[in-house]
Write a protein that holds these residues in place. Sequence first.
Motif, short mmCIF file in Angstrom:
data_model
loop_
_atom_site.label_atom_id
_atom_site.label_comp_id
_atom_site.label_asym_id
_atom_site.label_seq_id
_atom_site.Cartn_x
_atom_site.Cartn_y
_atom_site.Cartn_z
N ALA A 112 0.95 -1.47 -0.09
CA ALA A 112 0.13 0.32 0.00
C ALA A 112 0.60 1.24 0.19
CB ALA A 112 -1.07 0.09 1.10
N VAL A 113 1.83 1.14 0.63
CA VAL A 113 2.46 2.30 1.27
C VAL A 113 3.52 2.41 -0.33
CG1 VAL A 113 4.27 3.92 2.20
CG2 VAL A 113 2.62 2.28 3.58
N THR A 114 4.01 1.46 -0.91
CA THR A 114 4.81 1.42 -2.38
C THR A 114 3.68 1.77 -2.92
OG1 THR A 114 6.39 0.21 -1.40
CG2 THR A 114 6.14 0.65 -3.35
N THR A 115 2.87 1.51 -2.92
CA THR A 115 2.28 2.44 -4.12
C THR A 115 1.21 2.96 -4.73
OG1 THR A 115 1.59 -0.09 -4.46
CG2 THR A 115 0.12 1.96 -5.26
N LEU A 116 1.25 3.41 -3.52
CA LEU A 116 0.79 5.50 -2.71
C LEU A 116 1.50 5.92 -2.97
CD1 LEU A 116 -1.51 4.69 0.34
CD2 LEU A 116 -1.85 5.33 -2.17
N VAL A 117 2.59 6.19 -2.44
CA VAL A 117 3.71 6.72 -2.97
C VAL A 117 4.33 6.77 -4.39
CG1 VAL A 117 6.61 7.72 -2.25
CG2 VAL A 117 4.74 7.12 -0.73
N ALA A 118 4.66 5.56 -4.68
CA ALA A 118 4.69 5.74 -6.85
C ALA A 118 3.98 6.52 -7.54
CB ALA A 118 4.77 3.98 -7.04
N ALA A 119 3.01 6.63 -7.30
CA ALA A 119 1.58 7.17 -8.56
C ALA A 119 1.65 8.28 -7.24
CB ALA A 119 0.04 6.61 -7.21
N LEU A 120 1.65 9.62 -6.67
CA LEU A 120 1.67 10.54 -6.02
C LEU A 120 3.28 11.05 -6.64
CD1 LEU A 120 0.89 12.99 -4.33
CD2 LEU A 120 2.02 12.65 -2.59
N VAL A 121 4.72 10.73 -6.86
CA VAL A 121 5.94 10.61 -7.49
C VAL A 121 5.35 11.15 -9.36
CG1 VAL A 121 7.15 10.58 -5.81
CG2 VAL A 121 6.64 8.53 -7.30
N ALA A 122 4.51 10.15 -9.91
CA ALA A 122 4.21 9.91 -11.03
C ALA A 122 3.13 11.43 -11.59
CB ALA A 122 3.67 8.79 -11.55
N LEU A 123 2.31 11.31 -10.49
CA LEU A 123 1.37 12.39 -10.80
C LEU A 123 2.08 13.56 -10.80
CD1 LEU A 123 -2.02 11.11 -8.59
CD2 LEU A 123 -1.60 11.98 -11.62
N ALA A 124 3.32 13.80 -9.29
CA ALA A 124 3.88 15.29 -9.53
C ALA A 124 4.55 15.88 -10.51
CB ALA A 124 4.40 15.16 -8.41
N GLY A 125 4.66 14.78 -11.65
CA GLY A 125 5.62 15.10 -12.40
C GLY A 125 7.09 14.19 -12.93
N TRP A 126 7.72 13.53 -11.53
CA TRP A 126 8.42 13.02 -11.61
C TRP A 126 9.63 12.05 -12.64
CZ3 TRP A 126 11.53 10.67 -6.79
CH2 TRP A 126 11.99 11.99 -5.96
N GLY A 127 8.15 12.05 -13.92
CA GLY A 127 8.81 10.55 -14.60
C GLY A 127 9.05 9.30 -15.28
N PRO A 128 9.17 8.44 -16.09
CA PRO A 128 9.33 7.20 -15.27
C PRO A 128 9.94 6.43 -14.96
CG PRO A 128 8.65 7.66 -17.52
CD PRO A 128 8.79 8.98 -16.75
N ALA A 129 11.59 7.12 -15.12
CA ALA A 129 12.68 6.63 -14.39
C ALA A 129 12.71 7.14 -13.34
CB ALA A 129 14.16 7.14 -14.98
N GLY A 130 11.86 8.43 -12.92
CA GLY A 130 12.23 8.79 -11.80
C GLY A 130 11.03 8.04 -10.98
N THR A 131 9.88 7.72 -10.93
CA THR A 131 8.66 7.44 -10.73
C THR A 131 9.56 5.65 -9.93
OG1 THR A 131 7.31 8.50 -11.51
CG2 THR A 131 6.88 5.87 -10.26
N ALA A 132 9.81 4.88 -10.88
CA ALA A 132 10.26 3.46 -10.48
C ALA A 132 11.64 3.88 -9.80
CB ALA A 132 10.83 3.23 -12.09
N LEU A 133 12.55 4.55 -9.92
CA LEU A 133 13.49 4.67 -8.72
C LEU A 133 13.36 5.21 -7.69
CD1 LEU A 133 16.21 5.11 -8.10
CD2 LEU A 133 16.64 7.33 -8.42
N ALA A 134 12.08 5.89 -6.97
CA ALA A 134 11.94 6.51 -6.27
C ALA A 134 10.48 4.91 -5.23
CB ALA A 134 10.48 7.35 -6.09
N ALA A 135 10.11 4.23 -6.19
CA ALA A 135 9.37 3.22 -5.64
C ALA A 135 10.15 1.55 -5.20
CB ALA A 135 8.32 2.65 -7.50
N LEU A 136 11.57 1.42 -6.22
CA LEU A 136 12.70 1.18 -5.59
C LEU A 136 12.89 1.19 -4.06
CD1 LEU A 136 14.45 -0.24 -8.30
CD2 LEU A 136 12.78 -1.43 -7.75
N ALA A 137 12.73 2.86 -4.24
CA ALA A 137 13.00 3.12 -3.18
C ALA A 137 12.22 3.17 -1.56
CB ALA A 137 13.96 5.07 -2.55
N VAL A 138 11.02 3.30 -1.61
CA VAL A 138 10.51 2.87 -0.92
C VAL A 138 9.89 1.80 -0.46
CG1 VAL A 138 7.85 3.64 -0.04
CG2 VAL A 138 8.95 5.82 -1.57
#
Length: 384
Positions: A112-138
């Motif tokens: 749940a936490v990983t999915t919600l944060v990944a969705a938030l950074v994607a909607l905030a404009g991190w881009g595909p690479a940034g979103t994938a990196l943030a998801a792995l970190a979380v």
Amino acid sequence: MTGSGASPEDTAAEIGPGAAVPVRGPRPGNPTSADITGDEAAEIGPGAAVPVRGPRPGNPTSADITDITGDEAAGHPPMAPAAVPTAAPVVVLAARTVAGLARACHPGPTAAVTTLVAALVALAGWGPAGTALAALAVLTGQLSVGWCNDAVDAARDAAAERTAKPIVAGLVTVGTVRAAAFAALAACVPLSLACGVTAGATHLLAVAAAWAYNLWLKGTAASWVPYAAGFGAVPVFVAAGMPGRALSVSLSASSPAPLPAPLPAWWAVLAAGLLGCAAHLADVLPDIETDVAAGVRGWPQRLGPARVRVLLPLPLLAASALLVVAPPGPARAGGWLALAGVAVCAAAGLLLGRRVPAAPFVAAVGAAGIDVLLLAVTPGAFTA
């Protein structure tokens, strides 16, 4: 010798001493021996060498044995079948370990936490690479927190006979879970810092707060603090990692001016902190009675399950209302619609909580998902 139609008596009369004894040829596909004359048969006595033919083609049974005397053949021991090694126990053990680690990481909250944060950074404009990196970190951070929790609570869970826990059930050892927690934490550090120094440090502080919960604060009245701090750090993490928001250093007069500090709006941080408190209540609610029996006296355990069910909707509704009315300008129709959706989720969790233990947590995740979307589309949330 007569033809195939002769009787056994006629055939026997034709065979005299020393006469050649015709031996029928081997059956097709099943050779047995060669023709042996009567004289040759007479020469074979006890101890004489007996020629033994090789195994039948396509049906090997033992190594070729030649020139074995009659006495030796009579006492020759049978060959023992060779032991065939198998890797089945290793595969079963590995499968049990993987299943145990999957259950010990607290898969529901982790996903749940990983999915919600990944969705938030994607909607905030991190881009595909940034979103994938943030998801792995979380994800690595959440894995380390979940495994740390089960490793720390192993003795307490065993004393309370909580057989649903994979360590108590014998699927995995406490040493393996502890090693996995530190391995995930080691991977979380470079992945977090790769999102940016400020964003990475913010996320690592949130992970450290969660570890402090596992090691100390879980059994105190301040057990809600790590949840509020961890969730409250999410808007800071998102804002700091947005493209073009990293802090720069001016090296000369011609260098561009430094960007302002990437701080989100106060109401975004407060709303996220309230969602953290709701997540704490929803996560602990199904286990309050067993926690109390095991000696855990955190904030939800002190309140009791009945009070937690009543209290849980309040931080969800407060966070949503804050996201609707706190941003500058008039509240938008979409905000009120989101608030109504959160109210439905909160009511469903409250009504179904007694019959379905997982209902409050699912309702909290649904409400948090609505608030994530509301936070992502609200102007000024990450650009205070």
